[in-house]
Design a protein around this motif. Structure first.
Motif, short mmCIF file in Angstrom:
data_model
loop_
_atom_site.label_atom_id
_atom_site.label_comp_id
_atom_site.label_asym_id
_atom_site.label_seq_id
_atom_site.Cartn_x
_atom_site.Cartn_y
_atom_site.Cartn_z
N VAL A 251 0.87 -1.19 0.00
CA VAL A 251 0.00 0.00 0.00
C VAL A 251 0.90 1.23 0.00
O VAL A 251 1.76 1.39 0.87
CB VAL A 251 -0.90 0.05 1.25
N LYS A 252 0.69 2.07 -1.00
CA LYS A 252 1.47 3.31 -1.09
C LYS A 252 0.50 4.48 -1.22
O LYS A 252 -0.56 4.34 -1.84
CB LYS A 252 2.37 3.28 -2.32
N VAL A 253 0.90 5.61 -0.66
CA VAL A 253 0.13 6.83 -0.88
C VAL A 253 1.06 7.85 -1.50
O VAL A 253 2.13 8.15 -0.93
CB VAL A 253 -0.45 7.39 0.45
N LEU A 254 0.69 8.35 -2.67
CA LEU A 254 1.44 9.44 -3.28
C LEU A 254 0.78 10.72 -2.79
O LEU A 254 -0.42 10.89 -2.97
CB LEU A 254 1.35 9.40 -4.81
N GLY A 255 1.58 11.59 -2.18
CA GLY A 255 0.95 12.80 -1.66
C GLY A 255 1.94 13.84 -1.21
O GLY A 255 3.11 13.81 -1.61
N ALA A 256 1.44 14.76 -0.40
CA ALA A 256 2.26 15.81 0.16
C ALA A 256 1.64 16.19 1.50
O ALA A 256 0.41 16.24 1.61
CB ALA A 256 2.32 17.01 -0.78
N TRP A 257 2.49 16.50 2.48
CA TRP A 257 1.97 16.73 3.84
C TRP A 257 0.99 17.89 3.96
O TRP A 257 0.10 17.88 4.80
CB TRP A 257 3.12 16.88 4.86
N PRO A 258 1.12 18.97 3.14
CA PRO A 258 0.18 20.07 3.30
C PRO A 258 -1.23 19.81 2.73
O PRO A 258 -2.16 20.53 3.04
CB PRO A 258 0.81 21.24 2.52
N GLU B 250 5.54 13.91 -2.87
CA GLU B 250 5.83 14.65 -4.08
C GLU B 250 6.54 15.94 -3.70
O GLU B 250 6.30 16.50 -2.64
CB GLU B 250 4.53 14.99 -4.81
N THR B 251 7.41 16.42 -4.60
CA THR B 251 8.08 17.70 -4.38
C THR B 251 7.23 18.81 -4.96
O THR B 251 6.69 18.68 -6.06
CB THR B 251 9.45 17.72 -5.10
N LEU B 252 7.15 19.92 -4.23
CA LEU B 252 6.39 21.07 -4.72
C LEU B 252 6.99 21.55 -6.03
O LEU B 252 8.19 21.72 -6.15
CB LEU B 252 6.43 22.19 -3.68
N ILE C 39 -4.73 11.05 -15.92
CA ILE C 39 -5.82 11.92 -16.33
C ILE C 39 -5.79 13.26 -15.59
O ILE C 39 -5.88 14.31 -16.18
CB ILE C 39 -7.16 11.20 -16.15
N HIS C 40 -5.67 13.21 -14.28
CA HIS C 40 -5.69 14.45 -13.51
C HIS C 40 -4.31 14.88 -13.04
O HIS C 40 -4.09 16.04 -12.73
CB HIS C 40 -6.60 14.32 -12.28
N LYS C 41 -3.37 13.94 -12.98
CA LYS C 41 -1.99 14.23 -12.52
C LYS C 41 -1.99 14.88 -11.15
O LYS C 41 -1.25 15.83 -10.90
CB LYS C 41 -1.25 15.12 -13.54
N LYS C 42 -2.87 14.39 -10.27
CA LYS C 42 -3.00 15.04 -8.96
C LYS C 42 -2.83 14.04 -7.83
O LYS C 42 -3.06 12.84 -7.99
CB LYS C 42 -4.40 15.65 -8.83
N ILE C 43 -2.50 14.58 -6.66
CA ILE C 43 -2.47 13.78 -5.45
C ILE C 43 -3.76 13.99 -4.68
O ILE C 43 -4.40 15.04 -4.86
CB ILE C 43 -1.26 14.17 -4.55
N PRO C 44 -4.20 13.06 -3.85
CA PRO C 44 -3.53 11.80 -3.53
C PRO C 44 -3.79 10.69 -4.56
O PRO C 44 -4.79 10.72 -5.27
CB PRO C 44 -4.18 11.40 -2.20
N VAL C 45 -2.88 9.76 -4.61
CA VAL C 45 -3.14 8.50 -5.31
C VAL C 45 -2.84 7.39 -4.31
O VAL C 45 -1.79 7.43 -3.66
CB VAL C 45 -2.25 8.32 -6.56
N LEU C 46 -3.74 6.44 -4.20
CA LEU C 46 -3.48 5.26 -3.39
C LEU C 46 -3.08 4.16 -4.37
O LEU C 46 -3.75 3.96 -5.37
CB LEU C 46 -4.75 4.83 -2.64
N ILE C 47 -1.97 3.52 -4.09
CA ILE C 47 -1.59 2.38 -4.94
C ILE C 47 -1.65 1.13 -4.07
O ILE C 47 -0.93 1.01 -3.07
CB ILE C 47 -0.18 2.56 -5.54
#
Lengths: 229, 226
Positions: A6-13, A36-38, A51-59
Motif C-alpha cells: 500500500v502506497k500513498v502518493l501525496g504531500a503533507w500540506p 511529491e516535491t512542490l 488523467i488528472h496528474k493530482k495527489i492523492p493517489v493510493l496504490i
C-alpha cells in the motif's frame, strides 16, 4: 524491510492527501508515504494518475485509486474488518456523501476564493459564502452527531474526515486574514468537534501544525502566477 | 408501511433521467414531479434547501439530493439488479469515471455546443480527448458495466441522447464512427434498452429548448468586449 503493498502518493500540506492517510490509519494499515516535491510531478504520479496528474493517489497491489473521497470509500471497503468509516445505514451514507460533495464543490473553493478575491466587494462576497457554509456545517453537525462527539457518532467517520482535513488550512486562513471563523462564539459545536478531531489517534500525526502550514502557504504564494488584472 | 418514493425533476433534466432509469431498472414504483425551475415549488425548497436543484429523491419522507449520491442510495437500499459491482477496485473505477463524466466530459461538450468558430474548434479538441478516454474504457465490453447496464452507464447515459440533439443544433459532429466506434455502439445499445428508450424526453421539445439556449449563449458571447 518488507515493502508495503500500500502506497500513498501525496504531500503533507494537502488536505485531500490527509483524507487518504486518516482512512488508512483508522484501519491500522501500514503504508509507504511517497512525498511529491512542490513544483514537480514524479514519474510514478504521472503514470498512476495520467488523467488528472493530482495527489492523492493510493496504490494498492500495484493498482492506483485516485480522488480522495473515492480512496476513502475504497479503504473502507477493502479493509472491511477494521472500524467502519462510512455509516451502515444507506440514508446516513447518502447524507454523509452529500455533505462531503458540498465541501469539495462549494465550501473549500469559497475558502480559496477568499484569498484570491480582488477588491472589497468580491472579498466580502467570498467571506459571506464561506461563513454561510460553516453555519450549514454547524447545523449538520448538531443534526448528525446526535449529541455524540463526531459526525460519525462515537468515532470519526467519513464526514469527519472529509471536513476535518481542512482544519489546518482554515486556521491558516484565520491567521492571515485576521478574522475568526470557527470558534466558540460563532460555531460552538464545531469548535469542540475540531479539538476532538485533531486529537484523534488516526489524525494527530498527519494534521500539519498551523505555523508550519502558514510558512508553506507563503512559499506556495510565490509559485502562483499573479491574478489577471 | 407502504413505501413512498417521489422523484422531483424536470421534463428535460439529464441528471433526473439517471434516477428514473435506476428506479425503473430496480422495479421501484415512484411518483414523478416535474418542477418548473423558474418557479420552484415549496416542496423542492424544503427538500433541497442547500442547492434548490433537481433531482431530489424522497423516500418515505426523507430527501436525498445530488444525482450520483442518489444513485448509490438507490443501489444500497434496493439490492435487486445491482448497479455497482461488489469488488472495491471496480467500484472505485466506476465512481472515478462517473465523476470524470460530470466534471470533464459534460462541460467540454457543453463548451462545443455554446461556442462557434475557432473557439468551438478548440473546445472540440478538448472534448475529443475526454471522449477518447471513455472509448478506451469500453474495450471488450458491451456496456460500461460489462454485460449489463450499470452505474457508469447511467452516469454517462445523457451522452446517448443529448449528443444527437447538440450535434443537430450546432451542425458539428462530435462522436463520429471512425474515432469512436465503441462509444457509438454503446450509445445505440443503451438507447434501445427498453427502460432507457421509453424514458427519453420528447426529441422535438429538446431541440427547441437547446436551440434557444445556444442562441442565447452565442448572443452573450458576441456582446462580450474582446
Amino acid at each position: 524491510m518488507v515493502k508495503s503493498d500500500v502506497k500513498v502518493l501525496g504531500a503533507w500540506p494537502s488536505p485531500f492527501v490527509m483524507r487518504a492517510r486518516i482512512a488508512l490509519n483508522i484501519k491500522s494499515v501500514d503504508y509507504e508515504f511517497l512525498e511529491e516535491t512542490l513544483g514537480s510531478k514524479s514519474e510514478l504520479l504521472l503514470k498512476s494518475n495520467p488523467i488528472h496528474k493530482k495527489i492523492p493517489v493510493l496504490i494498492h497491489q500495484d493498482k492506483p485509486v485516485c480522488e480522495s473521497l473515492i480512496i476513502v470509500h475504497y479503504v473502507d471497503e477493502v479493509w472491511s474488518s477494521g472500524p467502519s468509516i462510512l455509516p451502515s445505514d444507506p440514508y446516513d451514507r447518502a447524507i454523509a456523501r452529500f455533505w462531503a460533495a458540498y465541501l469539495d464543490e462549494k465550501w473549500f473553493p469559497s475558502m480559496r476564493g477568499m484569498a484570491s478575491a480582488q477588491g472589497e466587494e468580491a472579498k466580502k462576497a467570498a467571506v459571506d459564502q464561506f461563513v454561510e457554509g460553516l453555519n450549514l456545517m454547524e447545523d449538520a453537525y448538531v443534526k448528525l452527531s446526535k449529541g455524540k462527539p463526531f459526525f460519525g457518532g462515537d468515532k470519526i467517520g467519513y464526514l469527519d474526515i472529509a471536513f476535518g482535513c481542512f482544519l489546518a488550512w482554515l486556521r491558516v486562513t484565520e491567521k492571515t486574514s485576521g478574522m475568526k471563523f470557527l470558534d466558540e462564539a460563532r460555531t460552538p459545536h464545531l469548535a469542540k468537534w475540531a479539538v476532538s478531531f485533531c486529537a484523534d489517534p488516526a489524525v494527530k500525526d498527519v494534521m500539519p501544525e498551523t505555523e508550519k502550514l502558514a510558512e508553506f502557504a507563503k512559499l506556495l504564494a510565490k509559485f502562483k502566477p499573479a491574478p489577471p488584472k | 408501511m407502504a413505501e413512498e418514493v417521489k422523484l422531483l425533476k424536470t421534463w428535460s433534466s439529464l441528471f433526473g433521467l439517471r434516477i428514473v432509469w435506476a428506479l425503473k431498472l430496480k422495479g421501484i414504483q415512484f411518483d414523478s414531479i416535474d418542477e418548473d425551475l423558474a418557479n420552484k415549488s415549496p416542496l423542492l425548497l424544503q427538500y433541497n434547501p442547500v442547492y434548490k436543484k433537481v433531482p431530489v429523491l424522497v423516500h418515505n419522507g426523507k430527501s436525498i439530493s445530488e444525482s450520483l449520491v442518489i444513485l448509490e442510495y438507490i443501489d444500497e437500499t434496493w439490492r435487486q439488479n445491482p448497479l455497482l459491482c461488489q469488488d472495491p477496485y471496480e467500484k472505485a473505477m466506476a465512481r472515478f469515471w462517473a465523476k470524470f463524466g460530470d466534471d470533464k466530459v459534460l462541460s467540454s461538450i457543453w463548451s462545443v455546443f455554446i461556442k462557434q468558430g475557432k473557439e468551438q474548434e478548440e473546445a472540440l479538441e478538448v472534448a475529443m480527448e475526454n471522449l477518447k478516454l471513455l472509448e478506451e474504457n469500453l474495450k471488450g465490453k458491451k456496456f460500461f458495466g460489462g454485460e449489463k447496464i450499470g452505474f457508469l452507464d447511467l452516469a454517462l447515459g445523457w451522452l446517448a441522447n443529448l449528443i444527437c440533439v447538440l450535434e443537430e443544433l450546432s451542425d458539428i459532429k462530435i462522436i463520429d464512427k471512425e474515432r469512436f466506434p465503441l462509444l457509438l455502439g454503446w450509445m445505440q445499445e443503451f438507447s434501445q434498452a427498453p427502460i432507457i428508450n421509453e424514458s427519453w424526453p420528447p426529441h422535438d421539445k429538446l431541440l427547441t429548448k437547446f436551440q434557444i439556449i445556444r442562441e442565447n449563449q452565442l448572443k452573450l458571447a458576441a456582446a462580450q468586449p474582446t
